[in-house]
Design an enzyme around this catalytic site. Structure first.
Site, PDB file in Angstrom:
ATOM      1  N   ASP A   1       0.362   3.782   1.688  1.00  0.00           N
ATOM      2  CA  ASP A   1       0.322   4.367   3.035  1.00  0.00           C
ATOM      3  C   ASP A   1       1.741   4.675   3.529  1.00  0.00           C
ATOM      4  O   ASP A   1       2.607   3.796   3.515  1.00  0.00           O
ATOM      5  CB  ASP A   1      -0.374   3.368   3.980  1.00  0.00           C
ATOM      6  CG  ASP A   1      -0.723   3.983   5.325  1.00  0.00           C
ATOM      7  OD1 ASP A   1       0.184   4.552   5.977  1.00  0.00           O
ATOM      8  OD2 ASP A   1      -1.905   3.902   5.731  1.00  0.00           O
TER       9      ASP A   1
ATOM     10  N   CYS B   1       0.845  -1.199   0.000  1.00  0.00           N
ATOM     11  CA  CYS B   1       0.000   0.000   0.000  1.00  0.00           C
ATOM     12  C   CYS B   1       0.881   1.251   0.000  1.00  0.00           C
ATOM     13  O   CYS B   1       1.983   1.261   0.544  1.00  0.00           O
ATOM     14  CB  CYS B   1      -0.908  -0.003   1.229  1.00  0.00           C
ATOM     15  SG  CYS B   1      -2.075   1.392   1.251  1.00  0.00           S
TER      16      CYS B   1
ATOM     17  N   ARG C   1       2.979   4.871   6.266  1.00  0.00           N
ATOM     18  CA  ARG C   1       3.432   4.131   7.457  1.00  0.00           C
ATOM     19  C   ARG C   1       3.853   2.702   7.144  1.00  0.00           C
ATOM     20  O   ARG C   1       4.201   1.950   8.058  1.00  0.00           O
ATOM     21  CB  ARG C   1       2.299   4.104   8.499  1.00  0.00           C
ATOM     22  CG  ARG C   1       1.875   5.490   8.949  1.00  0.00           C
ATOM     23  CD  ARG C   1       0.534   5.447   9.652  1.00  0.00           C
ATOM     24  NE  ARG C   1      -0.535   5.006   8.753  1.00  0.00           N
ATOM     25  CZ  ARG C   1      -1.808   4.845   9.126  1.00  0.00           C
ATOM     26  NH1 ARG C   1      -2.159   5.072  10.374  1.00  0.00           N
ATOM     27  NH2 ARG C   1      -2.716   4.461   8.255  1.00  0.00           N
TER      28      ARG C   1
ATOM     29  N   CYS D   1      -6.214  -0.245   6.771  1.00  0.00           N
ATOM     30  CA  CYS D   1      -5.965   0.393   5.469  1.00  0.00           C
ATOM     31  C   CYS D   1      -7.120   1.350   5.112  1.00  0.00           C
ATOM     32  O   CYS D   1      -8.290   0.941   5.074  1.00  0.00           O
ATOM     33  CB  CYS D   1      -5.819  -0.677   4.388  1.00  0.00           C
ATOM     34  SG  CYS D   1      -5.454   0.012   2.755  1.00  0.00           S
TER      35      CYS D   1
ATOM     36  N   HIS E   1      -2.176  -4.122   4.877  1.00  0.00           N
ATOM     37  CA  HIS E   1      -1.996  -3.724   6.280  1.00  0.00           C
ATOM     38  C   HIS E   1      -3.355  -3.478   6.918  1.00  0.00           C
ATOM     39  O   HIS E   1      -4.290  -3.020   6.262  1.00  0.00           O
ATOM     40  CB  HIS E   1      -1.091  -2.488   6.395  1.00  0.00           C
ATOM     41  CG  HIS E   1      -1.693  -1.235   5.843  1.00  0.00           C
ATOM     42  ND1 HIS E   1      -2.250  -0.258   6.629  1.00  0.00           N
ATOM     43  CD2 HIS E   1      -1.847  -0.803   4.565  1.00  0.00           C
ATOM     44  CE1 HIS E   1      -2.711   0.724   5.859  1.00  0.00           C
ATOM     45  NE2 HIS E   1      -2.484   0.419   4.606  1.00  0.00           N
TER      46      HIS E   1
HETATM   47 CO    CO Z   1      -3.477   1.172   2.994  1.00  0.00          CO
END
Ligand code: CO
Length: 213
Positions: free
Chosen positions: A44, A42, A46, A101, A98
């Site tokens: 993302d 992803c 993090r 998400c 994750h």
């Molecule tokens: Co995500």
């Protein structure tokens, strides 16, 4: 560009540290790229592949998009997949989702978010396929976390169904596709215990056979 000054400063310090550890570091790295792993994760911020896996530059080839989707018409993802498999000859493809998400959570709701709704639609399709199981989970967070897992499993299948991976197996190239999920809460990766290493594990309609011409 004062906004980026800190970044350049960080970068100079990082490059100096690398050279202090190994004077030949960048020269060696610039001459060859031979990662064993392709990571599809992803976007993302993090969930950074290298840090999570404890791998240095050069050790993992990375593709990231919102909610780690592998869509059979996405030229970007397919190009990364082809380059990773055919040129870099990675031995492992890791699809990593994750928990928590935002893309998966968004797909669980009905709010209109814009262009991205078309992208998230793929997750809604997975939701629909597993609706009974998902709707039996009362807690909305737990339900969306289960969909995060189911989404990874769907993408593992999607990777395995591509002509790129099918052809690699036809050539006898060793290649395993794995499904993992990461928790931002504790920093740990969990193996979803799916490991596809040949066409026999893929639904027959998606498999390819060598064609005699
Ligand atoms: Co995500």
């Amino acid at each position: 560009m004062p906004d980026l000054e800190k970044l350049f400063e960080n970068n100079r310090r990082w490059a100096e540290r690398q050279l202090a550890d190994d004077a030949d570091y960048f020269r060696r790295l610039s001459s060859i790229q031979s990662p064993q792993f392709l990571w599809i994760g992803c976007s993302d911020s993090r969930v950074p592949a290298n840090q999570i896996l404890g791998l240095a530059p050069g050790e993992v080839f990375v593709h990231r998009n919102i909610a780690n989707l592998v869509i059979s018409t996405d030229l970007n993802c397919l190009s990364v997949l082809q380059y990773g498999v055919e040129v870099l000859q990675v031995a492992h493809i890791i699809v990593c989702g994750h928990y928590g998400c935002g893309g998966v959570r968004g797909a669980c709701e009905n709010a209109e978010l814009g262009l991205i709704d078309n992208w998230l639609r793929n997750i809604k399709d997975t939701y629909t396929r597993h609706r009974a199981e998902l709707e039996a989970i009362e807690d909305p967070m737990a339900r969306s976390d289960r969909l995060c897992e189911l989404n990874v499993l769907a993408q593992v299948r999607s990777v395995s169904q591509t002509t790129i991976v099918q052809n690699a197996w036809l050539r006898g190239q060793p290649l395993a596709v794995h499904g993992l999920i990461y928790s931002i809460q504790d920093g740990l990766l969990r193996d979803l215990a799916v490991r596809i290493t040949n066409s026999d594990q893929v639904e027959a309609i998606y498999t390819m056979h060598a064609v005699k011409r």
